[in-house]
Motif scaffolding. Structure first.
Motif, PDB file in Angstrom:
ATOM      1  N   LEU A  61     -55.876  12.523  45.681  1.00 39.73           N
ATOM      2  CA  LEU A  61     -55.048  13.323  46.582  1.00 39.73           C
ATOM      3  C   LEU A  61     -55.879  13.781  47.775  1.00 39.73           C
ATOM      4  O   LEU A  61     -57.065  14.099  47.623  1.00 39.73           O
ATOM      5  N   PRO A  62     -55.273  13.859  48.956  1.00 39.66           N
ATOM      6  CA  PRO A  62     -56.023  14.368  50.110  1.00 39.66           C
ATOM      7  C   PRO A  62     -56.344  15.847  49.948  1.00 39.66           C
ATOM      8  O   PRO A  62     -55.652  16.561  49.229  1.00 39.66           O
ATOM      9  N   LYS A  63     -57.407  16.285  50.607  1.00 40.14           N
ATOM     10  CA  LYS A  63     -57.838  17.682  50.484  1.00 40.14           C
ATOM     11  C   LYS A  63     -56.772  18.649  50.974  1.00 40.14           C
ATOM     12  O   LYS A  63     -56.695  19.793  50.552  1.00 40.14           O
ATOM     13  N   THR A 112     -44.794  20.786  53.008  1.00 44.69           N
ATOM     14  CA  THR A 112     -45.347  20.265  54.261  1.00 44.69           C
ATOM     15  C   THR A 112     -46.673  20.952  54.521  1.00 44.69           C
ATOM     16  O   THR A 112     -46.751  22.167  54.572  1.00 44.69           O
ATOM     17  N   ARG A 113     -47.716  20.146  54.659  1.00 46.06           N
ATOM     18  CA  ARG A 113     -49.053  20.724  54.734  1.00 46.06           C
ATOM     19  C   ARG A 113     -49.308  21.405  56.083  1.00 46.06           C
ATOM     20  O   ARG A 113     -48.629  21.126  57.069  1.00 46.06           O
ATOM     21  N   LEU A 114     -50.293  22.263  56.100  1.00 43.42           N
ATOM     22  CA  LEU A 114     -50.617  23.067  57.278  1.00 43.42           C
ATOM     23  C   LEU A 114     -50.928  22.194  58.484  1.00 43.42           C
ATOM     24  O   LEU A 114     -50.515  22.500  59.604  1.00 43.42           O
TER      25      LEU A 114
END
Length: 185
Positions: free
Chosen positions: A46-48, A55-57
């Protein structure tokens, strides 16, 4: 000090967490990975920035076209040289600055900056002063008076309104019984 006496500073090195070494270690069986799921597998990649599907920052923040802070306070900027038009010993208020046309709008307040020289002894009322401006005003024999702005009164949150409604009815924190002594409310 000899070469064999050299030690790293305390706290800089930690012992490695040894997982999968039996139940006595506290990190046995599932090796701190939990039961099943993506994170328990060997090939989890998984990405950091992953936030569990939310929804990522990095995606939520605006990019490319600039970013405008809608809560930014815009101060009316005033340089010291513009204050030389007032008479010696005068009291400079935001109203007098507006009347003289030195500033167009007070906005979030007036900030006096130290550009230029001040030749008169003035009492200047403003919301903020730079360090250099304050020094130059006091060197000219004047005073820099800060106008205190009260914080805006926020509307109460739903929780605060509910607690205010139960303030005088004899109920304590979380107590739902009837104050008269009946059953559950």
């Amino acid at each position: 000090m000899k070469l064999h006496e050299i030690q790293p500073p305390p706290g800089s090195h930690h012992t490695r967490k040894r997982v999968g070494r039996g139940p006595g270690s506290g990190h046995g069986k599932t090796s701190t990975r939990g039961q099943k799921g993506q994170g328990a597998r060997t090939s989890v990649n998984l990405p950091k920035t992953f936030e569990g599907g939310q929804t990522r920052l990095t995606m939520r923040t605006p990019k490319l076209r600039g970013f405008h802070n809608k809560w930014r306070k815009r101060f009316a900027v005033l340089n010291l040289t513009r204050l030389n038009r007032f008479k010696d010993g005068a009291e400079v208020l935001p109203e007098s600055l507006l009347e003289a046309g030195i500033i167009k709008d007070v906005g979030a307040g007036i900030k006096v900056l130290g550009t230029g020289d001040l030749n008169r002894r003035l009492t200047i009322h403003a919301h903020r002063f730079s360090v250099e401006a304050r020094r130059k005003i006091e060197a000219a024999g004047g005073t820099a008076a800060v106008i205190e702005v009260p914080r805006p009164i926020r509307e109460k949150t739903k929780r605060a309104k509910n607690q205010a409604g139960h303030a005088g009815d004899g109920r304590e924190n979380g107590d739902r019984r009837d104050p008269a002594g009946g059953g559950e409310a």
